[in-house]
Design an enzyme around this catalytic site. Structure first.
Site, PDB file in Angstrom:
ATOM      1  N   HIS A  25       2.775   8.360   0.174  1.00  0.00           N
ATOM      2  CA  HIS A  25       2.164   8.166   1.486  1.00  0.00           C
ATOM      3  C   HIS A  25       3.034   7.218   2.302  1.00  0.00           C
ATOM      4  O   HIS A  25       3.280   6.091   1.879  1.00  0.00           O
ATOM      5  CB  HIS A  25       0.751   7.591   1.352  1.00  0.00           C
ATOM      6  CG  HIS A  25      -0.261   8.616   0.917  1.00  0.00           C
ATOM      7  ND1 HIS A  25      -1.597   8.359   0.846  1.00  0.00           N
ATOM      8  CD2 HIS A  25      -0.114   9.911   0.538  1.00  0.00           C
ATOM      9  CE1 HIS A  25      -2.249   9.451   0.452  1.00  0.00           C
ATOM     10  NE2 HIS A  25      -1.357  10.399   0.242  1.00  0.00           N
ATOM     11  N   TYR A  45       0.249  -4.111   2.808  1.00  0.00           N
ATOM     12  CA  TYR A  45      -0.343  -2.933   2.163  1.00  0.00           C
ATOM     13  C   TYR A  45       0.609  -2.331   1.131  1.00  0.00           C
ATOM     14  O   TYR A  45       0.201  -1.948   0.028  1.00  0.00           O
ATOM     15  CB  TYR A  45      -0.703  -1.891   3.225  1.00  0.00           C
ATOM     16  CG  TYR A  45      -1.667  -0.823   2.747  1.00  0.00           C
ATOM     17  CD1 TYR A  45      -3.011  -0.875   3.074  1.00  0.00           C
ATOM     18  CD2 TYR A  45      -1.227   0.245   1.953  1.00  0.00           C
ATOM     19  CE1 TYR A  45      -3.905   0.090   2.635  1.00  0.00           C
ATOM     20  CE2 TYR A  45      -2.107   1.213   1.502  1.00  0.00           C
ATOM     21  CZ  TYR A  45      -3.448   1.140   1.843  1.00  0.00           C
ATOM     22  OH  TYR A  45      -4.320   2.093   1.399  1.00  0.00           O
ATOM     23  N   LYS A  96      -5.766  -3.622  -3.736  1.00  0.00           N
ATOM     24  CA  LYS A  96      -4.813  -4.593  -4.285  1.00  0.00           C
ATOM     25  C   LYS A  96      -5.045  -4.916  -5.773  1.00  0.00           C
ATOM     26  O   LYS A  96      -4.153  -5.461  -6.436  1.00  0.00           O
ATOM     27  CB  LYS A  96      -4.885  -5.902  -3.487  1.00  0.00           C
ATOM     28  CG  LYS A  96      -4.109  -5.848  -2.180  1.00  0.00           C
ATOM     29  CD  LYS A  96      -2.623  -6.030  -2.404  1.00  0.00           C
ATOM     30  CE  LYS A  96      -1.785  -5.679  -1.205  1.00  0.00           C
ATOM     31  NZ  LYS A  96      -1.220  -4.322  -1.222  1.00  0.00           N
ATOM     32  N   PRO A 123     -12.324  -4.198  -2.763  1.00  0.00           N
ATOM     33  CA  PRO A 123     -11.437  -3.039  -2.911  1.00  0.00           C
ATOM     34  C   PRO A 123     -10.625  -2.647  -1.665  1.00  0.00           C
ATOM     35  O   PRO A 123      -9.606  -1.974  -1.809  1.00  0.00           O
ATOM     36  CB  PRO A 123     -12.394  -1.905  -3.301  1.00  0.00           C
ATOM     37  CG  PRO A 123     -13.747  -2.353  -2.901  1.00  0.00           C
ATOM     38  CD  PRO A 123     -13.740  -3.845  -2.949  1.00  0.00           C
ATOM     39  N   TYR A 163      -8.932   4.801   7.224  1.00  0.00           N
ATOM     40  CA  TYR A 163      -9.881   3.685   7.177  1.00  0.00           C
ATOM     41  C   TYR A 163     -10.666   3.713   8.485  1.00  0.00           C
ATOM     42  O   TYR A 163     -10.111   3.469   9.550  1.00  0.00           O
ATOM     43  CB  TYR A 163      -9.137   2.352   7.037  1.00  0.00           C
ATOM     44  CG  TYR A 163      -8.509   2.133   5.671  1.00  0.00           C
ATOM     45  CD1 TYR A 163      -7.304   2.741   5.312  1.00  0.00           C
ATOM     46  CD2 TYR A 163      -9.118   1.301   4.737  1.00  0.00           C
ATOM     47  CE1 TYR A 163      -6.742   2.529   4.062  1.00  0.00           C
ATOM     48  CE2 TYR A 163      -8.559   1.083   3.487  1.00  0.00           C
ATOM     49  CZ  TYR A 163      -7.379   1.697   3.151  1.00  0.00           C
ATOM     50  OH  TYR A 163      -6.823   1.491   1.913  1.00  0.00           O
TER      51      TYR A 163
HETATM   52  C1  DHB Z   1      -8.661   3.913  -2.774  1.00  0.00           C
HETATM   53  C2  DHB Z   1      -9.289   2.720  -3.032  1.00  0.00           C
HETATM   54  C3  DHB Z   1      -9.109   1.645  -2.182  1.00  0.00           C
HETATM   55  O1  DHB Z   1      -9.703   0.477  -2.437  1.00  0.00           O
HETATM   56  C4  DHB Z   1      -8.333   1.756  -1.055  1.00  0.00           C
HETATM   57  O2  DHB Z   1      -8.197   0.704  -0.224  1.00  0.00           O
HETATM   58  C5  DHB Z   1      -7.694   2.942  -0.807  1.00  0.00           C
HETATM   59  C6  DHB Z   1      -7.872   4.025  -1.676  1.00  0.00           C
HETATM   60  C7  DHB Z   1      -8.852   5.079  -3.685  1.00  0.00           C
HETATM   61  O3  DHB Z   1      -9.548   4.927  -4.680  1.00  0.00           O
HETATM   62  O4  DHB Z   1      -8.336   6.159  -3.391  1.00  0.00           O
END
Ligand code: DHB
Length: 398
Positions: free
Chosen positions: A79, A391, A303, A299, A208
């Site tokens: 990505h 990121y 990270k 989440p 997001y």
């Molecule tokens: C996923 C989980 C995340 O916490 C995130 O920020 C992006 C993707 C995932 O499980 O695909």
């Protein structure tokens, strides 16, 4: 009981055989250092626990460069950016253009499988499904790990150093006396409702979504399996959510920003708690902590696994020094080096979380202010570059 235990010795005893514990024992083996890793869970239980799916560039390089597996290159999806969607539209953060880096969509369960296979291939000593784990004499020269293996046989393993890589409900963390550590906490008044769905991707990259009904994330897994999340109450019961209700909630949140989800059967649903936690220092005597045992992030931004892998990369180097010199000073060096990145990641995860989620009782002012923040970040090269750098992971292990 003690007399019937099997006594043995190793250099490093590792509690926890998830990605952090296994990667550490793999790196130690490459440096010629013996270890034993144990886990309360069976291999199958770990493989069936769905976790995040995004690897930073350094995490990919660590897996491939140290010979764990190159499957992440074959099966992972590269990505080059993400979309931040808010105020009715999408805004792409171009990782390649901004910082020359990418991420890989490659689930934690696959990382675990690759590591477990590599340890087996290399003759590593990993025991899954153990019970009655305890650690002792952590400040002496020969700390000990006790456990009962999956066949009911008791073991007592003396080691030079003990590593607690035993996750967010860590037993090892509690072995560090209160007077010798500081704990930092932050709870959030929301959680994520996560689903796996059998359907084609709804977007080529992660989206997001900030919306008046709360946050939603469009993620992916494969061409026919997708991962999505939406902000929910931490006390939410997955049993109260029919497929229809889930789709209605998700579609209305992403629809606010012009997205339409491709629906399909939902095969898994879980509520993920949100908390920020750090315990420092990450060592005491001959005991050292790594990964979620020492720190948890919410989440948003994925990270957690990346931080755990960054920890053990540094820890393997410092343990190599500690073994060679026979003293604990390198453990303090590890803690200091690792915590620099941990606190940057704590900030990033907190920032992404608070920028994108709706607090209970949020006012129209709060929502418009968040949209202003998102517009400032996406509308500025400096703001976007900060997000892209954090990121994709601060380069060079920093
Ligand atoms: C996923 C989980 C995340 O916490 C995130 O920020 C992006 C993707 C995932 O499980 O695909």
């Amino acid at each position: 009981m003690t007399s019937s235990r099997v006594h043995s010795r190793t250099q490093i005893a590792v509690v926890g055989a998830g990605p952090a514990g296994l990667m550490l024992s793999h790196l130690l083996a490459r440096a010629g250092i013996d270890s034993v890793a144990v886990d309360l869970r069976s291999r199958r239980e770990i493989e069936e626990t769905h976790r995040a799916g995004i690897l930073e560039q350094d995490s990919v390089d660590l897996l491939v460069g140290t010979g764990v597996s190159d499957r992440v290159h074959r099966d992972g999806y590269r990505h080059d950016g993400i979309e931040l969607a808010f105020g009715g539209g999408g805004h792409r953060i171009d990782f390649q253009g901004l910082v020359g880096a990418s991420t890989r969509l490659y689930p934690q369960t696959d990382v675990f499988t690759d590591l477990a296979d590599a340890r087996r291939r290399d003759g590593g000593d990993v025991r899954f499904g153990v019970s009655d784990v305890s650690v002792g004499d952590r400040v002496s020269d020969a700390p000990v790990l006790r456990f009962t293996d999956a066949d009911g046989i008791g073991h007592e393993i003396r080691a030079d150093f003990l590593v607690g890589a035993d996750g967010s409900r860590s037993l090892c963390r509690r072995e560090i006396p209160e007077g010798a550590r500081t704990q930092y906490f932050r709870e959030y008044p929301f959680a994520w409702f996560g689903i796996l769905v059998e359907a084609p991707p709804s977007a080529p990259e992660l989206v997001y979504n900030h919306s008046p009904r709360g946050f939603a994330l469009i993620s992916q897994r494969t061409g026919s399996l997708q991962r999505m999340y939406f902000q929910c109450d931490p006390a939410e019961d997955v049993g109260d959510w029919s497929d229809d209700r889930i789709w209605h909630e998700l579609q209305s949140r992403v629809g606010a920003n012009g997205h339409v989800l491709r629906e399909g059967p939902i095969t898994s649903r879980t509520v993920l708690p949100f908390r920020s936690f750090v315990q420092e220092p990450m060592h005491h005597g001959r005991l050292v902590l790594a990964g979620d045992a020492a720190h948890t992030v919410p989440p948003t931004g994925a990270k957690g696994l990346n931080l755990a892998l960054a920890d053990v990369r540094v820890l393997a180097e410092e343990l190599e020094r500690a073994v060679a010199r026979g003293d604990t000073a390198p453990l303090a060096a590890y803690s200091e080096r690792a915590l620099g990145r941990v606190w940057k990641a704590q900030h990033f995860s907190y920032w992404m979380t608070t920028m994108l989620h709706t607090l209970p009782g949020a006012t129209p002012f709060d929502l418009r202010r968040q949209e202003g923040e998102l517009a400032a970040v996406t509308g500025s090269t400096a703001g976007s570059a900060y997000l892209a750098e954090a990121y994709t992971g601060w380069p060079g292990g920093r």
